[in-house]
Design a protein around this motif. Structure first.
Motif, PDB file in Angstrom:
ATOM      1  N   LEU A   1      30.849  31.792  26.846  1.00 49.68           N
ATOM      2  CA  LEU A   1      31.542  31.941  28.130  1.00 49.68           C
ATOM      3  C   LEU A   1      32.543  33.090  28.085  1.00 49.68           C
ATOM      4  CD1 LEU A   1      32.022  28.179  29.048  1.00 49.68           C
ATOM      5  CD2 LEU A   1      30.351  29.778  30.002  1.00 49.68           C
ATOM      6  N   LYS A   2      33.198  33.271  26.950  1.00 47.52           N
ATOM      7  CA  LYS A   2      34.139  34.387  26.801  1.00 47.52           C
ATOM      8  C   LYS A   2      33.386  35.716  26.884  1.00 47.52           C
ATOM      9  CE  LYS A   2      37.557  36.424  23.774  1.00 47.52           C
ATOM     10  NZ  LYS A   2      38.020  36.601  22.431  1.00 47.52           N
ATOM     11  N   ALA A   3      32.226  35.788  26.253  1.00 41.18           N
ATOM     12  CA  ALA A   3      31.417  37.012  26.298  1.00 41.18           C
ATOM     13  C   ALA A   3      30.991  37.334  27.733  1.00 41.18           C
ATOM     14  CB  ALA A   3      30.194  36.870  25.399  1.00 41.18           C
ATOM     15  N   ILE A   4      30.667  36.311  28.504  1.00 36.51           N
ATOM     16  CA  ILE A   4      30.279  36.520  29.904  1.00 36.51           C
ATOM     17  C   ILE A   4      31.461  37.049  30.698  1.00 36.51           C
ATOM     18  CG2 ILE A   4      29.415  35.404  32.010  1.00 36.51           C
ATOM     19  CD1 ILE A   4      27.387  35.554  29.601  1.00 36.51           C
ATOM     20  N   SER A   5      32.615  36.430  30.505  1.00 39.46           N
ATOM     21  CA  SER A   5      33.837  36.855  31.184  1.00 39.46           C
ATOM     22  C   SER A   5      34.147  38.318  30.881  1.00 39.46           C
ATOM     23  CB  SER A   5      35.002  35.956  30.753  1.00 39.46           C
ATOM     24  OG  SER A   5      36.225  36.481  31.175  1.00 39.46           O
ATOM     25  N   GLU A   6      34.029  38.684  29.605  1.00 35.09           N
ATOM     26  CA  GLU A   6      34.302  40.067  29.209  1.00 35.09           C
ATOM     27  C   GLU A   6      33.274  41.033  29.780  1.00 35.09           C
ATOM     28  OE1 GLU A   6      34.557  39.794  24.954  1.00 35.09           O
ATOM     29  OE2 GLU A   6      36.587  38.921  25.041  1.00 35.09           O
ATOM     30  N   ALA A   7      32.012  40.628  29.784  1.00 30.47           N
ATOM     31  CA  ALA A   7      30.957  41.493  30.317  1.00 30.47           C
ATOM     32  C   ALA A   7      31.174  41.771  31.804  1.00 30.47           C
ATOM     33  CB  ALA A   7      29.592  40.859  30.096  1.00 30.47           C
ATOM     34  N   LEU A   8      31.585  40.746  32.533  1.00 27.54           N
ATOM     35  CA  LEU A   8      31.776  40.896  33.976  1.00 27.54           C
ATOM     36  C   LEU A   8      33.185  41.369  34.338  1.00 27.54           C
ATOM     37  CD1 LEU A   8      29.909  37.711  35.271  1.00 27.54           C
ATOM     38  CD2 LEU A   8      29.063  40.075  35.164  1.00 27.54           C
ATOM     39  N   GLU A   9      34.056  41.402  33.325  1.00 29.15           N
ATOM     40  CA  GLU A   9      35.452  41.802  33.527  1.00 29.15           C
ATOM     41  C   GLU A   9      36.126  40.943  34.589  1.00 29.15           C
ATOM     42  OE1 GLU A   9      35.458  46.033  34.217  1.00 29.15           O
ATOM     43  OE2 GLU A   9      34.750  46.442  32.172  1.00 29.15           O
ATOM     44  N   VAL A  10      35.985  39.613  34.428  1.00 24.94           N
ATOM     45  CA  VAL A  10      36.620  38.664  35.344  1.00 24.94           C
ATOM     46  C   VAL A  10      37.442  37.660  34.548  1.00 24.94           C
ATOM     47  CG1 VAL A  10      34.803  38.874  37.086  1.00 24.94           C
ATOM     48  CG2 VAL A  10      34.649  37.068  35.370  1.00 24.94           C
ATOM     49  N   ASP A  11      38.310  36.959  35.248  1.00 24.18           N
ATOM     50  CA  ASP A  11      39.130  35.915  34.649  1.00 24.18           C
ATOM     51  C   ASP A  11      38.230  34.841  34.059  1.00 24.18           C
ATOM     52  OD1 ASP A  11      40.740  33.589  34.251  1.00 24.18           O
ATOM     53  OD2 ASP A  11      42.137  34.280  35.783  1.00 24.18           O
ATOM     54  N   PRO A  12      38.471  34.443  32.811  1.00 29.05           N
ATOM     55  CA  PRO A  12      37.643  33.399  32.187  1.00 29.05           C
ATOM     56  C   PRO A  12      37.592  32.103  32.993  1.00 29.05           C
ATOM     57  CG  PRO A  12      39.054  34.430  30.549  1.00 29.05           C
ATOM     58  CD  PRO A  12      39.469  34.960  31.888  1.00 29.05           C
ATOM     59  N   ALA A  13      38.603  31.832  33.798  1.00 30.87           N
ATOM     60  CA  ALA A  13      38.622  30.616  34.612  1.00 30.87           C
ATOM     61  C   ALA A  13      37.501  30.607  35.649  1.00 30.87           C
ATOM     62  CB  ALA A  13      39.978  30.461  35.288  1.00 30.87           C
ATOM     63  N   LEU A  14      36.954  31.770  35.969  1.00 33.50           N
ATOM     64  CA  LEU A  14      35.876  31.866  36.961  1.00 33.50           C
ATOM     65  C   LEU A  14      34.499  31.572  36.363  1.00 33.50           C
ATOM     66  CD1 LEU A  14      36.959  35.134  38.815  1.00 33.50           C
ATOM     67  CD2 LEU A  14      37.239  32.770  39.591  1.00 33.50           C
ATOM     68  N   ILE A  15      34.433  31.486  35.042  1.00 34.13           N
ATOM     69  CA  ILE A  15      33.150  31.358  34.360  1.00 34.13           C
ATOM     70  C   ILE A  15      32.900  29.913  33.945  1.00 34.13           C
ATOM     71  CG2 ILE A  15      31.754  32.182  32.424  1.00 34.13           C
ATOM     72  CD1 ILE A  15      32.537  34.353  34.486  1.00 34.13           C
ATOM     73  N   ASN A  16      31.751  29.384  34.336  1.00 36.03           N
ATOM     74  CA  ASN A  16      31.337  28.042  33.913  1.00 36.03           C
ATOM     75  C   ASN A  16      29.815  28.019  33.815  1.00 36.03           C
ATOM     76  OD1 ASN A  16      30.090  26.927  36.476  1.00 36.03           O
ATOM     77  ND2 ASN A  16      32.130  27.481  37.216  1.00 36.03           N
ATOM     78  N   MET A  17      29.302  26.974  33.213  1.00 39.25           N
ATOM     79  CA  MET A  17      27.872  26.905  32.949  1.00 39.25           C
ATOM     80  C   MET A  17      27.015  26.783  34.215  1.00 39.25           C
ATOM     81  SD  MET A  17      27.488  27.485  29.810  1.00 39.25           S
ATOM     82  CE  MET A  17      25.793  27.013  29.489  1.00 39.25           C
ATOM     83  N   ASN A  18      27.602  26.468  35.342  1.00 38.05           N
ATOM     84  CA  ASN A  18      26.845  26.347  36.592  1.00 38.05           C
ATOM     85  C   ASN A  18      26.680  27.678  37.327  1.00 38.05           C
ATOM     86  OD1 ASN A  18      26.552  23.520  36.321  1.00 38.05           O
ATOM     87  ND2 ASN A  18      28.624  23.245  37.073  1.00 38.05           N
TER      88      ASN A  18
END
Length: 79
Positions: A7-24
């Motif tokens: 999830l951290k890697a996804i957040s970094e790739a998209l350059e968004v707040d980690p709070a916006l990233i979830n498995m859904n």
């Protein structure tokens, strides 16, 4: 890689707040997850797995974090 690192890697790739990233999350749910964002996610995950993620059949066509995570787990690249 574990799910937190994923999830951290996804957040970094998209350059968004980690709070916006979830498995859904699915392709297009965030403005940042467009076609370019998708390529960035795949590239970052490939780098994290020593270029093994790109060997997963149809990896580039997976359109949700749940599906991408599942493919990584099935390939033995995540747990």
């Amino acid at each position: 890689m574990n799910q937190t690192e994923f999830l951290k890697a996804i957040s970094e790739a998209l350059e968004v707040d980690p709070a916006l990233i979830n498995m859904n999350l699915k392709l297009g749910d965030l403005a940042e997850w467009d076609s370019l964002g998708h390529l960035t996610i795949l590239s970052n995950l490939d780098a994290l797995t020593n270029e093994k993620a790109s060997e997963i059949k149809d990896f580039g066509s997976l359109g949700s974090l749940e599906a991408i995570w599942g493919a990584l787990v099935n390939a033995g690249l995540a747990s």
